[in-house]
Enzyme design. Structure first.
Site, PDB file in Angstrom:
ATOM      1  N   THR A  71      28.373  12.499   3.438  1.00 33.83           N
ATOM      2  CA  THR A  71      28.700  11.092   3.172  1.00 33.83           C
ATOM      3  C   THR A  71      27.505  10.178   3.439  1.00 33.83           C
ATOM      4  O   THR A  71      27.147   9.341   2.601  1.00 33.83           O
ATOM      5  CB  THR A  71      29.860  10.632   4.103  1.00 33.83           C
ATOM      6  OG1 THR A  71      30.699  11.736   4.399  1.00 33.83           O
ATOM      7  CG2 THR A  71      30.622   9.491   3.505  1.00 33.83           C
ATOM      8  N   HIS A 137      36.894   7.754   4.095  1.00 33.79           N
ATOM      9  CA  HIS A 137      37.311   9.165   4.129  1.00 33.79           C
ATOM     10  C   HIS A 137      38.774   9.286   3.698  1.00 33.79           C
ATOM     11  O   HIS A 137      39.356  10.364   3.796  1.00 33.79           O
ATOM     12  CB  HIS A 137      37.156   9.743   5.535  1.00 33.79           C
ATOM     13  CG  HIS A 137      35.736   9.888   5.992  1.00 33.79           C
ATOM     14  ND1 HIS A 137      34.768  10.494   5.224  1.00 33.79           N
ATOM     15  CD2 HIS A 137      35.122   9.529   7.149  1.00 33.79           C
ATOM     16  CE1 HIS A 137      33.623  10.495   5.891  1.00 33.79           C
ATOM     17  NE2 HIS A 137      33.812   9.903   7.055  1.00 33.79           N
ATOM     18  N   SER A 169      30.368  21.764  10.690  1.00 29.84           N
ATOM     19  CA  SER A 169      29.736  20.459  10.928  1.00 29.84           C
ATOM     20  C   SER A 169      30.716  19.530  11.656  1.00 29.84           C
ATOM     21  O   SER A 169      30.352  18.812  12.599  1.00 29.84           O
ATOM     22  CB  SER A 169      29.311  19.877   9.576  1.00 29.84           C
ATOM     23  OG  SER A 169      28.688  18.652   9.747  1.00 29.84           O
ATOM     24  N   LEU A 257      15.001  10.660   1.494  1.00 28.71           N
ATOM     25  CA  LEU A 257      16.311  11.306   1.666  1.00 28.71           C
ATOM     26  C   LEU A 257      16.211  12.756   2.131  1.00 28.71           C
ATOM     27  O   LEU A 257      17.225  13.434   2.281  1.00 28.71           O
ATOM     28  CB  LEU A 257      17.097  11.273   0.338  1.00 28.71           C
ATOM     29  CG  LEU A 257      17.532   9.888  -0.153  1.00 28.71           C
ATOM     30  CD1 LEU A 257      18.160   9.991  -1.546  1.00 28.71           C
ATOM     31  CD2 LEU A 257      18.523   9.224   0.813  1.00 28.71           C
ATOM     32  N   SER A 258      14.988  13.228   2.379  1.00 29.92           N
ATOM     33  CA  SER A 258      14.840  14.629   2.800  1.00 29.92           C
ATOM     34  C   SER A 258      15.477  14.802   4.191  1.00 29.92           C
ATOM     35  O   SER A 258      15.637  13.833   4.944  1.00 29.92           O
ATOM     36  CB  SER A 258      13.368  15.030   2.855  1.00 29.92           C
ATOM     37  OG  SER A 258      12.769  14.372   3.952  1.00 29.92           O
ATOM     38  N   PHE A 259      15.820  16.029   4.516  1.00 31.31           N
ATOM     39  CA  PHE A 259      16.505  16.296   5.788  1.00 31.31           C
ATOM     40  C   PHE A 259      15.704  15.769   6.982  1.00 31.31           C
ATOM     41  O   PHE A 259      16.238  15.044   7.831  1.00 31.31           O
ATOM     42  CB  PHE A 259      16.777  17.803   5.926  1.00 31.31           C
ATOM     43  CG  PHE A 259      17.489  18.140   7.200  1.00 31.31           C
ATOM     44  CD1 PHE A 259      18.849  17.916   7.329  1.00 31.31           C
ATOM     45  CD2 PHE A 259      16.798  18.658   8.283  1.00 31.31           C
ATOM     46  CE1 PHE A 259      19.519  18.204   8.515  1.00 31.31           C
ATOM     47  CE2 PHE A 259      17.459  18.952   9.471  1.00 31.31           C
ATOM     48  CZ  PHE A 259      18.817  18.720   9.580  1.00 31.31           C
ATOM     49  N   SER A 261      13.358  13.523   7.166  1.00 35.19           N
ATOM     50  CA  SER A 261      13.238  12.067   7.187  1.00 35.19           C
ATOM     51  C   SER A 261      14.560  11.445   7.664  1.00 35.19           C
ATOM     52  O   SER A 261      14.568  10.551   8.518  1.00 35.19           O
ATOM     53  CB  SER A 261      12.841  11.591   5.786  1.00 35.19           C
ATOM     54  OG  SER A 261      13.276  10.295   5.563  1.00 35.19           O
TER      55      SER A 261
END
Ligand code: A3P
Length: 333
Positions: A71, A137, A169, A257-259, A261
């Site tokens: 999300t 949600h 998660s 948007l990389s993990f 970052s």
């Protein structure tokens, strides 16, 4: 007054786990709401009618999901696309840029430590001028009536993730954010009995999946975002009817948007909230942006638990056109 049907959690083994392990100063109790028996904190009853009657605007954009499906990742992408890639304003916490429907202040991380000043997120949304970006949600069946009956057509982006990675998660996050002191096996019992907060998982996922013919609904998969984020950014940009990004803009957004970052970005990694919650559960440890893997469940679930999930998945997708390979393993073609 609540205009949404409401049922009690049964007083059985699962009900006892919920009472003894998932109930605390943050969430005092749960009820099942609406036709899907969606499990929400009991205090949702004070806001259910306001969500049902909420005046949505056609220019609003909603990011919806079952918790832990990516999300925040999707919100960050959508927020930047809708805000002219303004990386300076994106330094504000995501929950302040992207309010949530659920009332009153359910999960609104600014406010809900203990019972402190739960904000009325509907009032907050009503006060916003212009197009709003809204997170939820809630399942499709609990979205405002104007959306369900097609009277209003805000753009909705639903992100989904295979249920086993989502569960793992969820288990980790529940300890640090919802302060649940529950074992993986106990939580799995609640999850597979469809009584977990925001569950049933399959009602949530299939509720949106079955509406995928709607032109104002885009369905994204976490696993596709992992595989080819640039294509997802471009698809989302087109869905939002925005000008295509230049190569340079795309590259910068992709990197942002990389993990790694996202993991180091305090505007999206909930570090303030986790730190604040730690005072209530000093042993709870971990990060919101945790491992970001597809299939990570294999390292954390026993084969017995995997089998239970697979049976539950098969039972729930029977007679649907939901892809079993994706549902069981998160494999995207
Ligand atoms: P894990 O706990 O498996 O690592 P949500 O925002 O719906 O709560 O989802 C959180 C999940 O999305 C976490 O999964 C988190 O790590 C993952 N996530 C967030 N940003 C990500 C990114 N840039 N790349 C991969 N996964 C990401």
């Amino acid at each position: 007054m609540c205009s949404v049907e409401q049922n009690e959690i049964p007083d059985d083994e699962v009900g006892n786990i919920i009472k003894s392990k998932l109930t605390n100063d943050l969430i005092h109790g749960y009820c099942l709401f609406g036709k899907d028996d969606t499990c929400l904190p009991r205090y949702y009853e004070t806001g259910a009618a306001a969500v049902e009657e909420f005046e949505i605007r056609n220019e609003d954009v909603i990011v919806a999901s079952f918790p832990k499906s990516g999300t925040t990742w999707t919100q960050e992408m959508v927020w930047l696309l809708k805000n002219d890639l303004d990386y300076d304003r994106a330094k504000v916490e995501i929950y302040d840029r992207f309010p949530k429907f659920e009332l009153p202040g359910l999960g609104n991380s600014r406010y809900d430590s203990g019972d402190l000043n739960r904000v009325n997120s509907i009032d907050e949304l009503n006060a916003c001028t212009g197009p709003r970006l809204i997170k939820t949600h809630l399942p499709f069946s609990l979205l405002p009536r104007q959306i369900r009956n097609g009277y209003k057509t805000p753009k909705i982006i639903f992100v989904m993730r295979n249920s086993k990675d989502t569960f793992i998660s969820y288990y980790h996050m529940a300890q640090i954010l919802w302060l649940w002191n529950v074992s993986k096996e106990e939580l799995a019992k609640v999850y597979l009995a469809d009584k977990v907060l925001y569950g049933p998982y399959w009602k949530n996922v299939l509720g949106y999946w079955n509406m995928r013919h709607l032109p104002n609904l885009l369905i994204l998969r976490y696993e596709e975002m992992i595989k080819d984020l640039k294509s997802i950014i471009q698809r989302t940009c087109a869905f939002l009817e925005l000008d295509p990004l230049t190569e340079e803009q795309l590259e910068r957004l992709f990197t942002h948007l990389s993990f790694n970052s996202m993991k180091n970005n305090s505007a999206v990694n909930y570090e303030k909230v986790i730190k604040e919650r730690k005072q209530y559960n000093p042993t709870g440890d971990g990060a919101f942006i945790r491992s970001g893997k597809v299939g990570g469940y294999k390292e954390e679930m026993s084969s017995e638990l995997i089998n239970k999930f697979d049976e539950w998945i098969k039972k729930n997708i029977e007679n649907t056109d939901f892809n079993e390979n994706y549902a069981c393993f998160g494999h995207v073609e």
